[in-house]
Design a protein around this motif. Structure first.
Motif, PDB file in Angstrom:
ATOM      1  N   SER A 259       0.827  -1.206   0.000  1.00  0.00           N
ATOM      2  CA  SER A 259       0.000   0.000   0.000  1.00  0.00           C
ATOM      3  C   SER A 259       0.865   1.260   0.000  1.00  0.00           C
ATOM      4  O   SER A 259       0.657   2.174  -0.802  1.00  0.00           O
ATOM      5  N   ARG A 260       1.863   1.287   0.890  1.00  0.00           N
ATOM      6  CA  ARG A 260       2.719   2.478   1.035  1.00  0.00           C
ATOM      7  C   ARG A 260       3.488   2.778  -0.241  1.00  0.00           C
ATOM      8  O   ARG A 260       3.599   3.931  -0.658  1.00  0.00           O
ATOM      9  N   ARG A 261       4.004   1.713  -0.896  1.00  0.00           N
ATOM     10  CA  ARG A 261       4.818   1.916  -2.092  1.00  0.00           C
ATOM     11  C   ARG A 261       3.982   1.931  -3.374  1.00  0.00           C
ATOM     12  O   ARG A 261       4.504   2.096  -4.467  1.00  0.00           O
ATOM     13  N   ARG A 262       2.685   1.702  -3.232  1.00  0.00           N
ATOM     14  CA  ARG A 262       1.770   1.690  -4.391  1.00  0.00           C
ATOM     15  C   ARG A 262       2.249   0.707  -5.458  1.00  0.00           C
ATOM     16  O   ARG A 262       2.375   1.046  -6.647  1.00  0.00           O
ATOM     17  N   ILE A 263       2.535  -0.524  -5.027  1.00  0.00           N
ATOM     18  CA  ILE A 263       2.989  -1.571  -5.943  1.00  0.00           C
ATOM     19  C   ILE A 263       2.105  -2.804  -5.790  1.00  0.00           C
ATOM     20  O   ILE A 263       1.334  -2.908  -4.822  1.00  0.00           O
ATOM     21  N   GLY A 264       2.221  -3.737  -6.733  1.00  0.00           N
ATOM     22  CA  GLY A 264       1.346  -4.908  -6.739  1.00  0.00           C
ATOM     23  C   GLY A 264       1.981  -6.179  -6.232  1.00  0.00           C
ATOM     24  O   GLY A 264       1.291  -7.177  -6.003  1.00  0.00           O
ATOM     25  N   ALA A 265       3.313  -6.167  -6.068  1.00  0.00           N
ATOM     26  CA  ALA A 265       3.969  -7.395  -5.615  1.00  0.00           C
ATOM     27  C   ALA A 265       5.280  -7.058  -4.923  1.00  0.00           C
ATOM     28  O   ALA A 265       5.905  -6.031  -5.217  1.00  0.00           O
ATOM     29  N   VAL A 266       5.667  -7.926  -3.998  1.00  0.00           N
ATOM     30  CA  VAL A 266       6.927  -7.747  -3.291  1.00  0.00           C
ATOM     31  C   VAL A 266       7.721  -9.048  -3.403  1.00  0.00           C
ATOM     32  O   VAL A 266       7.154 -10.147  -3.312  1.00  0.00           O
ATOM     33  N   VAL A 267       9.021  -8.889  -3.648  1.00  0.00           N
ATOM     34  CA  VAL A 267       9.896 -10.065  -3.730  1.00  0.00           C
ATOM     35  C   VAL A 267      10.220 -10.517  -2.308  1.00  0.00           C
ATOM     36  O   VAL A 267      10.455  -9.702  -1.424  1.00  0.00           O
ATOM     37  N   ILE A 268      10.215 -11.829  -2.090  1.00  0.00           N
ATOM     38  CA  ILE A 268      10.516 -12.379  -0.763  1.00  0.00           C
ATOM     39  C   ILE A 268      11.901 -13.022  -0.792  1.00  0.00           C
ATOM     40  O   ILE A 268      12.193 -13.830  -1.687  1.00  0.00           O
ATOM     41  N   THR A 269      12.730 -12.647   0.174  1.00  0.00           N
ATOM     42  CA  THR A 269      14.090 -13.201   0.230  1.00  0.00           C
ATOM     43  C   THR A 269      14.289 -14.023   1.503  1.00  0.00           C
ATOM     44  O   THR A 269      13.578 -13.841   2.497  1.00  0.00           O
ATOM     45  N   GLU A 270      15.243 -14.940   1.426  1.00  0.00           N
ATOM     46  CA  GLU A 270      15.622 -15.759   2.577  1.00  0.00           C
ATOM     47  C   GLU A 270      17.137 -15.889   2.503  1.00  0.00           C
ATOM     48  O   GLU A 270      17.662 -16.316   1.465  1.00  0.00           O
ATOM     49  N   ALA A 271      17.854 -15.516   3.556  1.00  0.00           N
ATOM     50  CA  ALA A 271      19.320 -15.531   3.572  1.00  0.00           C
ATOM     51  C   ALA A 271      19.880 -14.794   2.348  1.00  0.00           C
ATOM     52  O   ALA A 271      20.846 -15.235   1.729  1.00  0.00           O
ATOM     53  N   GLY A 272      19.232 -13.697   1.999  1.00  0.00           N
ATOM     54  CA  GLY A 272      19.712 -12.864   0.899  1.00  0.00           C
ATOM     55  C   GLY A 272      19.402 -13.382  -0.498  1.00  0.00           C
ATOM     56  O   GLY A 272      19.735 -12.756  -1.483  1.00  0.00           O
ATOM     57  N   GLU A 273      18.761 -14.546  -0.567  1.00  0.00           N
ATOM     58  CA  GLU A 273      18.444 -15.142  -1.877  1.00  0.00           C
ATOM     59  C   GLU A 273      16.954 -14.995  -2.183  1.00  0.00           C
ATOM     60  O   GLU A 273      16.127 -14.925  -1.266  1.00  0.00           O
ATOM     61  N   LEU A 274      16.628 -14.991  -3.472  1.00  0.00           N
ATOM     62  CA  LEU A 274      15.224 -14.962  -3.887  1.00  0.00           C
ATOM     63  C   LEU A 274      14.522 -16.239  -3.407  1.00  0.00           C
ATOM     64  O   LEU A 274      14.965 -17.347  -3.717  1.00  0.00           O
ATOM     65  N   ALA A 275      13.459 -16.061  -2.617  1.00  0.00           N
ATOM     66  CA  ALA A 275      12.757 -17.239  -2.079  1.00  0.00           C
ATOM     67  C   ALA A 275      11.317 -17.321  -2.573  1.00  0.00           C
ATOM     68  O   ALA A 275      10.694 -18.381  -2.507  1.00  0.00           O
ATOM     69  N   GLY A 276      10.789 -16.199  -3.077  1.00  0.00           N
ATOM     70  CA  GLY A 276       9.408 -16.227  -3.544  1.00  0.00           C
ATOM     71  C   GLY A 276       8.939 -14.853  -3.962  1.00  0.00           C
ATOM     72  O   GLY A 276       9.701 -13.884  -3.968  1.00  0.00           O
ATOM     73  N   ILE A 277       7.662 -14.787  -4.325  1.00  0.00           N
ATOM     74  CA  ILE A 277       7.040 -13.501  -4.658  1.00  0.00           C
ATOM     75  C   ILE A 277       5.644 -13.507  -4.059  1.00  0.00           C
ATOM     76  O   ILE A 277       4.982 -14.553  -4.014  1.00  0.00           O
ATOM     77  N   LEU A 278       5.253 -12.364  -3.531  1.00  0.00           N
ATOM     78  CA  LEU A 278       3.930 -12.248  -2.905  1.00  0.00           C
ATOM     79  C   LEU A 278       3.224 -11.054  -3.534  1.00  0.00           C
ATOM     80  O   LEU A 278       3.744  -9.933  -3.473  1.00  0.00           O
ATOM     81  N   SER A 279       2.096 -11.300  -4.169  1.00  0.00           N
ATOM     82  CA  SER A 279       1.392 -10.200  -4.825  1.00  0.00           C
ATOM     83  C   SER A 279       0.093  -9.894  -4.078  1.00  0.00           C
ATOM     84  O   SER A 279      -0.334 -10.656  -3.211  1.00  0.00           O
ATOM     85  N   GLU A 280      -0.535  -8.791  -4.467  1.00  0.00           N
ATOM     86  CA  GLU A 280      -1.793  -8.395  -3.820  1.00  0.00           C
ATOM     87  C   GLU A 280      -2.835  -9.509  -3.948  1.00  0.00           C
ATOM     88  O   GLU A 280      -3.688  -9.678  -3.088  1.00  0.00           O
TER      89      GLU A 280
END
Ligand code: AMP
Length: 144
Positions: free
Chosen positions: A31-52
């Motif tokens: 909401s704050r960044r007015r975007i539709g998805a956020v990248v999810i990281t684990e130990a600095g690596e790409l672990a997933g994506i979470l969208s609205e």
């Protein structure tokens, strides 16, 4: 046209959260960044994506209790990615076939270096079409 041209125009920032961040934090960030998805990281690596869309599904499945649960519970783990050298047309085909609107971009070392949304692709294509039309008008106007 290559993905790098889109990143050149929009920048290379990737808004991300760690997998243990709560769904509530993710919703606030979207909401704050007015975007539709956020990248999810684990130990600095790409672990997933979470969208609205995942937030809506989580609320439908688990009610308000979902908001306290971690993003890892609701993200998509098998993330389709692209590189800067990929053609934008191929990216559009990937989004259409996979029915998603966001694709993280990885560099040669597999590190995140941007994120392209379907909105970015459409904006770039419209600009290209308008530039081509202007060039054609100029060409036709100067031919006679
Ligand atoms: P979106 O259309 O991007 O809001 O996402 C729709 C669904 O696809 C959600 O469940 C997302 O987690 C998932 N998703 C979004 N982007 C990707 C991607 N690049 N690779 C795989 N799944 C994705």
């Amino acid at each position: 046209m290559q993905v790098s041209q889109i990143l050149h125009q929009k920048g290379r920032e990737v808004v991300s959260l760690t997998a243990d961040a709560s769904l509530s934090e993710a919703a606030q960030l979207l909401s704050r960044r007015r975007i539709g998805a956020v990248v999810i990281t684990e130990a600095g690596e790409l672990a997933g994506i979470l969208s609205e869309r995942d937030v809506v599904r989580a609320l439908a499945a688990d009610g308000a209790g979902a908001l306290a649960r971690p993003c890892s519970a609701y993200m998509t783990g098998a993330v389709a990615t692209c590189t800067q050298e990929n053609a934008v047309e191929a990216l559009l085909a990937m989004m259409t076939q996979g029915r998603f609107r966001h694709v993280p971009v990885l560099d040669g070392s597999g590190r995140l270096c941007g994120l392209v949304s379907i909105g970015d692709v459409v904006k770039m294509q419209i600009e290209q079409i308008l530039a081509e039309a202007a060039n054609l008008r100029h060409y036709i106007g100067s031919a006679g």
